[in-house]
Design a protein around this motif. Sequence first.
Motif, PDB file in Angstrom:
ATOM      1  N   TYR A   1      74.286  20.429  -9.009  1.00 15.91           N
ATOM      2  CA  TYR A   1      73.869  19.461  -8.000  1.00 15.91           C
ATOM      3  C   TYR A   1      74.587  19.741  -6.683  1.00 15.91           C
ATOM      4  O   TYR A   1      75.790  19.964  -6.657  1.00 15.91           O
ATOM      5  CB  TYR A   1      74.188  18.031  -8.462  1.00 15.91           C
TER       6      TYR A   1
ATOM      7  N   TYR B   1      68.731  13.112  -4.206  1.00 19.74           N
ATOM      8  CA  TYR B   1      67.920  13.438  -5.379  1.00 19.74           C
ATOM      9  C   TYR B   1      67.035  12.252  -5.734  1.00 19.74           C
ATOM     10  O   TYR B   1      67.453  11.097  -5.602  1.00 19.74           O
ATOM     11  CB  TYR B   1      68.826  13.780  -6.575  1.00 19.74           C
TER      12      TYR B   1
ATOM     13  N   THR C   1      65.486  15.387  -9.107  1.00 20.51           N
ATOM     14  CA  THR C   1      64.892  16.447  -8.295  1.00 20.51           C
ATOM     15  C   THR C   1      65.462  16.368  -6.880  1.00 20.51           C
ATOM     16  O   THR C   1      65.453  15.309  -6.265  1.00 20.51           O
ATOM     17  CB  THR C   1      63.362  16.279  -8.233  1.00 20.51           C
ATOM     18  N   LYS C   2      65.913  17.510  -6.402  1.00 22.45           N
ATOM     19  CA  LYS C   2      66.499  17.557  -5.057  1.00 22.45           C
ATOM     20  C   LYS C   2      65.432  17.258  -4.011  1.00 22.45           C
ATOM     21  O   LYS C   2      64.317  17.772  -4.072  1.00 22.45           O
ATOM     22  CB  LYS C   2      67.107  18.944  -4.807  1.00 22.45           C
TER      23      LYS C   2
END
Length: 124
Positions: free
Chosen positions: A69, A75, A120-121
């Motif tokens: 991360y 995110y 999810t970024k």
Amino acid sequence: MATAQYGTRTRTVEETVVVLTLTEDEADALEALVLGESGAVMERIYWALRQTEPPAPAADTFEYDGVVYDLNAKYTDCDGDVWSFTGRLSHDGIPRVSFTGYGDNAGTIVDIAKAYGPLTKVTP
């Protein structure tokens, strides 16, 4: 006959904030004084004195369960909620995140990944 009129108004509030820097001995002495008092303000002071979470390291990433991360990114979770890193660590060194817009809704990246993953970024 009674009547009522409802309306809204905007108020601007200015607050003065005091930042107090203490040695550990000074903080212990202040805590002893605070413990002798009661009330919501004293309770907040007590917990501020006992805050022992270390600041986040200079590292830009954190790895959990094979996923790296980016601590400077946001995110989204499985519900579409956006999480961002707070710059703080839990007692066991895991970066803390908060649900964007709700600073009091915080957990660790591990807690959120387990409960609401996959994360999810967010890309610009």
